[in-house]
Design a protein around this motif. Structure first.
Motif, PDB file in Angstrom:
ATOM      1  N   ASP A  37     -37.535  -8.666 -31.813  1.00 41.10           N
ATOM      2  CA  ASP A  37     -37.382  -7.213 -31.883  1.00 41.10           C
ATOM      3  C   ASP A  37     -36.344  -6.722 -30.877  1.00 41.10           C
ATOM      4  O   ASP A  37     -35.533  -5.843 -31.188  1.00 41.10           O
ATOM      5  CB  ASP A  37     -38.729  -6.526 -31.614  1.00 41.10           C
ATOM      6  CG  ASP A  37     -39.764  -6.835 -32.676  1.00 41.10           C
ATOM      7  OD1 ASP A  37     -39.365  -7.079 -33.830  1.00 41.10           O
ATOM      8  OD2 ASP A  37     -40.964  -6.863 -32.349  1.00 41.10           O
ATOM      9  N   CYS A  38     -36.394  -7.260 -29.675  1.00 43.17           N
ATOM     10  CA  CYS A  38     -35.444  -6.842 -28.634  1.00 43.17           C
ATOM     11  C   CYS A  38     -34.010  -7.183 -29.032  1.00 43.17           C
ATOM     12  O   CYS A  38     -33.091  -6.373 -28.831  1.00 43.17           O
ATOM     13  CB  CYS A  38     -35.792  -7.511 -27.304  1.00 43.17           C
ATOM     14  SG  CYS A  38     -37.316  -6.905 -26.536  1.00 43.17           S
ATOM     15  N   VAL A  39     -33.817  -8.367 -29.593  1.00 40.13           N
ATOM     16  CA  VAL A  39     -32.474  -8.773 -30.007  1.00 40.13           C
ATOM     17  C   VAL A  39     -31.970  -7.887 -31.142  1.00 40.13           C
ATOM     18  O   VAL A  39     -30.820  -7.416 -31.121  1.00 40.13           O
ATOM     19  CB  VAL A  39     -32.465 -10.251 -30.427  1.00 40.13           C
ATOM     20  CG1 VAL A  39     -31.161 -10.602 -31.140  1.00 40.13           C
ATOM     21  CG2 VAL A  39     -32.653 -11.153 -29.215  1.00 40.13           C
ATOM     22  N   GLN A  40     -32.823  -7.646 -32.142  1.00 41.59           N
ATOM     23  CA  GLN A  40     -32.408  -6.816 -33.269  1.00 41.59           C
ATOM     24  C   GLN A  40     -32.101  -5.391 -32.819  1.00 41.59           C
ATOM     25  O   GLN A  40     -31.167  -4.749 -33.325  1.00 41.59           O
ATOM     26  CB  GLN A  40     -33.507  -6.804 -34.347  1.00 41.59           C
ATOM     27  CG  GLN A  40     -33.741  -8.154 -35.005  1.00 41.59           C
ATOM     28  CD  GLN A  40     -32.472  -8.727 -35.627  1.00 41.59           C
ATOM     29  OE1 GLN A  40     -31.720  -8.020 -36.295  1.00 41.59           O
ATOM     30  NE2 GLN A  40     -32.233 -10.013 -35.403  1.00 41.59           N
ATOM     31  N   TYR A  41     -32.863  -4.887 -31.871  1.00 44.75           N
ATOM     32  CA  TYR A  41     -32.604  -3.557 -31.327  1.00 44.75           C
ATOM     33  C   TYR A  41     -31.238  -3.542 -30.636  1.00 44.75           C
ATOM     34  O   TYR A  41     -30.446  -2.608 -30.810  1.00 44.75           O
ATOM     35  CB  TYR A  41     -33.707  -3.175 -30.344  1.00 44.75           C
ATOM     36  CG  TYR A  41     -33.582  -1.761 -29.796  1.00 44.75           C
ATOM     37  CD1 TYR A  41     -34.291  -0.713 -30.370  1.00 44.75           C
ATOM     38  CD2 TYR A  41     -32.757  -1.474 -28.719  1.00 44.75           C
ATOM     39  CE1 TYR A  41     -34.174   0.580 -29.890  1.00 44.75           C
ATOM     40  CE2 TYR A  41     -32.629  -0.188 -28.230  1.00 44.75           C
ATOM     41  CZ  TYR A  41     -33.351   0.840 -28.809  1.00 44.75           C
ATOM     42  OH  TYR A  41     -33.222   2.123 -28.330  1.00 44.75           O
ATOM     43  N   ALA A  42     -30.975  -4.575 -29.848  1.00 45.74           N
ATOM     44  CA  ALA A  42     -29.710  -4.647 -29.110  1.00 45.74           C
ATOM     45  C   ALA A  42     -28.518  -4.729 -30.056  1.00 45.74           C
ATOM     46  O   ALA A  42     -27.463  -4.133 -29.796  1.00 45.74           O
ATOM     47  CB  ALA A  42     -29.718  -5.847 -28.168  1.00 45.74           C
ATOM     48  N   LEU A  43     -28.670  -5.438 -31.168  1.00 45.32           N
ATOM     49  CA  LEU A  43     -27.564  -5.572 -32.122  1.00 45.32           C
ATOM     50  C   LEU A  43     -27.187  -4.237 -32.760  1.00 45.32           C
ATOM     51  O   LEU A  43     -26.085  -4.081 -33.297  1.00 45.32           O
ATOM     52  CB  LEU A  43     -27.927  -6.587 -33.216  1.00 45.32           C
ATOM     53  CG  LEU A  43     -28.052  -8.041 -32.763  1.00 45.32           C
ATOM     54  CD1 LEU A  43     -28.491  -8.925 -33.920  1.00 45.32           C
ATOM     55  CD2 LEU A  43     -26.747  -8.551 -32.168  1.00 45.32           C
ATOM     56  N   VAL A  44     -28.097  -3.270 -32.686  1.00 41.78           N
ATOM     57  CA  VAL A  44     -27.836  -1.947 -33.250  1.00 41.78           C
ATOM     58  C   VAL A  44     -27.398  -0.954 -32.181  1.00 41.78           C
ATOM     59  O   VAL A  44     -26.532  -0.106 -32.412  1.00 41.78           O
ATOM     60  CB  VAL A  44     -29.087  -1.415 -33.981  1.00 41.78           C
ATOM     61  CG1 VAL A  44     -28.866   0.009 -34.488  1.00 41.78           C
ATOM     62  CG2 VAL A  44     -29.458  -2.328 -35.135  1.00 41.78           C
ATOM     63  N   HIS A  45     -27.980  -1.068 -30.965  1.00 36.19           N
ATOM     64  CA  HIS A  45     -27.810  -0.025 -29.958  1.00 36.19           C
ATOM     65  C   HIS A  45     -26.952  -0.430 -28.751  1.00 36.19           C
ATOM     66  O   HIS A  45     -26.610   0.438 -27.950  1.00 36.19           O
ATOM     67  CB  HIS A  45     -29.184   0.429 -29.445  1.00 36.19           C
ATOM     68  CG  HIS A  45     -30.054   1.046 -30.501  1.00 36.19           C
ATOM     69  ND1 HIS A  45     -30.894   0.300 -31.296  1.00 36.19           N
ATOM     70  CD2 HIS A  45     -30.213   2.331 -30.896  1.00 36.19           C
ATOM     71  CE1 HIS A  45     -31.542   1.099 -32.131  1.00 36.19           C
ATOM     72  NE2 HIS A  45     -31.144   2.335 -31.919  1.00 36.19           N
ATOM     73  N   THR A 438     -25.097 -22.381 -32.977  1.00 41.20           N
ATOM     74  CA  THR A 438     -26.171 -21.987 -33.898  1.00 41.20           C
ATOM     75  C   THR A 438     -26.880 -20.723 -33.473  1.00 41.20           C
ATOM     76  O   THR A 438     -27.799 -20.279 -34.148  1.00 41.20           O
ATOM     77  CB  THR A 438     -27.210 -23.128 -34.002  1.00 41.20           C
ATOM     78  OG1 THR A 438     -27.745 -23.418 -32.702  1.00 41.20           O
ATOM     79  CG2 THR A 438     -26.580 -24.383 -34.568  1.00 41.20           C
ATOM     80  N   LEU A 439     -26.451 -20.128 -32.376  1.00 44.83           N
ATOM     81  CA  LEU A 439     -27.052 -18.878 -31.902  1.00 44.83           C
ATOM     82  C   LEU A 439     -26.246 -17.723 -32.480  1.00 44.83           C
ATOM     83  O   LEU A 439     -25.295 -17.231 -31.868  1.00 44.83           O
ATOM     84  CB  LEU A 439     -27.058 -18.835 -30.373  1.00 44.83           C
ATOM     85  CG  LEU A 439     -27.868 -17.694 -29.728  1.00 44.83           C
ATOM     86  CD1 LEU A 439     -29.361 -17.956 -29.894  1.00 44.83           C
ATOM     87  CD2 LEU A 439     -27.521 -17.547 -28.255  1.00 44.83           C
ATOM     88  N   THR A 440     -26.603 -17.312 -33.685  1.00 46.95           N
ATOM     89  CA  THR A 440     -25.861 -16.255 -34.370  1.00 46.95           C
ATOM     90  C   THR A 440     -26.831 -15.191 -34.859  1.00 46.95           C
ATOM     91  O   THR A 440     -28.039 -15.446 -34.970  1.00 46.95           O
ATOM     92  CB  THR A 440     -25.096 -16.835 -35.572  1.00 46.95           C
ATOM     93  OG1 THR A 440     -26.033 -17.340 -36.536  1.00 46.95           O
ATOM     94  CG2 THR A 440     -24.159 -17.957 -35.135  1.00 46.95           C
ATOM     95  N   PRO A 441     -26.333 -13.994 -35.185  1.00 39.80           N
ATOM     96  CA  PRO A 441     -27.222 -12.955 -35.718  1.00 39.80           C
ATOM     97  C   PRO A 441     -27.925 -13.384 -36.997  1.00 39.80           C
ATOM     98  O   PRO A 441     -29.033 -12.932 -37.284  1.00 39.80           O
ATOM     99  CB  PRO A 441     -26.268 -11.777 -35.990  1.00 39.80           C
ATOM    100  CG  PRO A 441     -25.114 -12.002 -35.069  1.00 39.80           C
ATOM    101  CD  PRO A 441     -24.961 -13.488 -34.963  1.00 39.80           C
TER     102      PRO A 441
END
Length: 444
Positions: A37-45, A438-441
């Motif tokens: 959740d934290c990563v997905q939030y960061a990818l947006v904000h 391999t660390l990609t969105p």
């Protein structure tokens, strides 16, 4: 009555605005946050990613601006001229005046590029330039994923350390009470309970320091995520799942250069450098364009009658500009482009060595931390058994209180080392995945 209605509407408007703002604020917060959740939030904000997206948009607009030179260019020209003294010339031995005092020309012109190496370069590299902008965004996304993941695990580590210190404080409070009761009963002297008090004070001090550090680490996590400073962030996790994630990695995987975004960026840079070399080799080619103009000319001796009568003229043509001799400019530019391309080849070679080194170091660190994790996990079980046994023996008068302090200290150290090792494994796994590309969105 009208005033009352207006007052009610005003209050409703204020309330509606308040609830709208509150809803927007709530939407930007996470009720509960896993690392995903934290990563997905960061990818947006995350502000840096917002900037990357804007950079992509700027690049796209820049490319379109360059390509616009292929379209017809239409312009309007206006000129007005008043002579204070008319020009004179010699005609057959006589000096005569030429022209009129007031002249004006209104004209429309059209030009169309047929061949232009600048526009040709923009056309041939448009796709590559856009790709480079997207790759820069992906690179920033990978950095964000790495930073957010590590910051998340760092917060969890500190939380678990606090939990260990809280449990340790509870044990020490109980030990202090037991030691004091035995002192009051004349079984032991005051040394035992004073030692217990010292250990308790040290544990409270460590607990206070860890609590303050936790606030700082939360601030770091919020910064990496682009999370509101005043927003509440409740981290949730499953210990068993986290341990499984830490140890579930195929250590036989080999590095593939094409998976690394840095390598992809170098390949894109080389494509642009090759295009630049072709551009300089094309410098002997002519620039060809077509043009057409339509003009309205006005002449009159009197200013007020300047625009009474127009005299139109129009024409079209083809313009060719061919460089014949430029000194050695073309040769030098070609040589510069070749050297830049050759240098880029060495950049690629150096990057490959760097990727191999990063992979080797990351794999070694992960394997070492993973081994420490298993060893320290066993130490926690052993230290817990030792403390339980020694504490019972102390209460029965078999062991001294010094033995209890040592056992309790060993247990606290083992627990703290265990969680440090778990964090080290998780962090090393992130570094290893990044080194493997391999660390990609898409895969996180």
């Amino acid at each position: 009555m009208k005033r009352a209605i207006m007052s009610v509407l005003s209050v409703m408007g204020v309330l509606a605005f308040h609830f709208r703002v509150q809803a927007q604020t709530t939407d930007s917060l996470l009720a509960q946050a896993t690392v995903h959740d934290c990563v997905q939030y960061a990818l947006v904000h995350q502000p840096a990613l917002k900037q990357s997206q804007i950079d992509e948009a700027i690049t796209d607009r820049t490319v379109k601006s360059k390509l616009a030179d292929w379209y017809p260019q239409i312009g309007l020209n206006y000129n007005f001229q008043h002579y204070f003294q008319l020009p004179k010339s010699n005609f057959g031995g006589n000096i005569i005046q030429q022209g009129v005092e007031n002249t004006s020309v209104v004209g429309a012109g059209l030009t169309q590029n047929i061949f232009n190496r600048d526009v040709l370069l923009a056309s041939s590299t448009a796709k590559t330039v856009r790709l480079q902008a997207r790759q820069n965004t992906v690179n920033n996304q990978i950095v964000t994923i790495s930073n957010v993941s590590k910051a998340y695990y760092d917060v969890l580590l500190t939380q678990r350390q606090i939990q260990v210190l809280v449990e340790d404080t509870i044990r020490l409070q109980r030990s202090l009470r037991d030691a004091y009761n035995q002192y009051q009963g004349g079984i032991t002297d005051k040394v035992d309970y004073k030692q217990a008090q010292i250990s308790l004070n040290n544990a409270k001090s460590q607990l206070k320091s860890a609590s303050e550090i936790l606030n700082a680490k939360y601030a770091t996590l919020k910064q990496e995520m682009g999370y509101p400073v005043s927003g509440t962030l409740n981290l949730v996790y499953d210990s068993a799942t986290m341990v499984q994630q830490a140890i579930s990695l195929d250590t036989s995987t080999q590095v593939v250069y094409d998976n690394r975004i840095e390598y992809q960026l170098e390949q894109t840079t080389q494509q642009l450098l090759q295009a630049e070399l072709r551009y300089n080799r094309w410098s002997f080619l002519p620039t060809v364009s077509a043009f057409a103009n339509y003009n309205l000319a006005y002449f009159n001796e009197q200013f007020s009658k300047t625009y009474n009568t127009d005299y139109p003229n129009s024409y079209a043509g083809l313009q060719l500009s061919l460089p014949i001799f430029q000194g050695t400019k073309r040769t030098q530019n070609i040589r510069i482009a070749e050297l830049q391309l050759a240098r880029s080849n060495w950049d690629v070679a150096q990057l490959k060595e760097q990727i191999n080194t990063e992979y080797t170091q990351a794999m070694a660190t992960y394997k070492g931390n993973l081994n420490d994790f298993f060893v320290l996990k066993e130490n926690v079980e052993l230290a817990s058994d030792v403390y339980t046994t020694v504490n019972l023996q102390y209460r029965e008068g078999v062991k001294t209180y010094l033995d209890v302090i040592v056992a309790e200290s060993d247990l606290r150290t083992a627990q703290l080392n265990y969680f440090n090792a778990l964090y080290a494994v998780l962090s090393a796994k992130v570094d290893l995945q990044r080194s493997l590309g391999t660390l990609t969105p898409q895969t996180f």
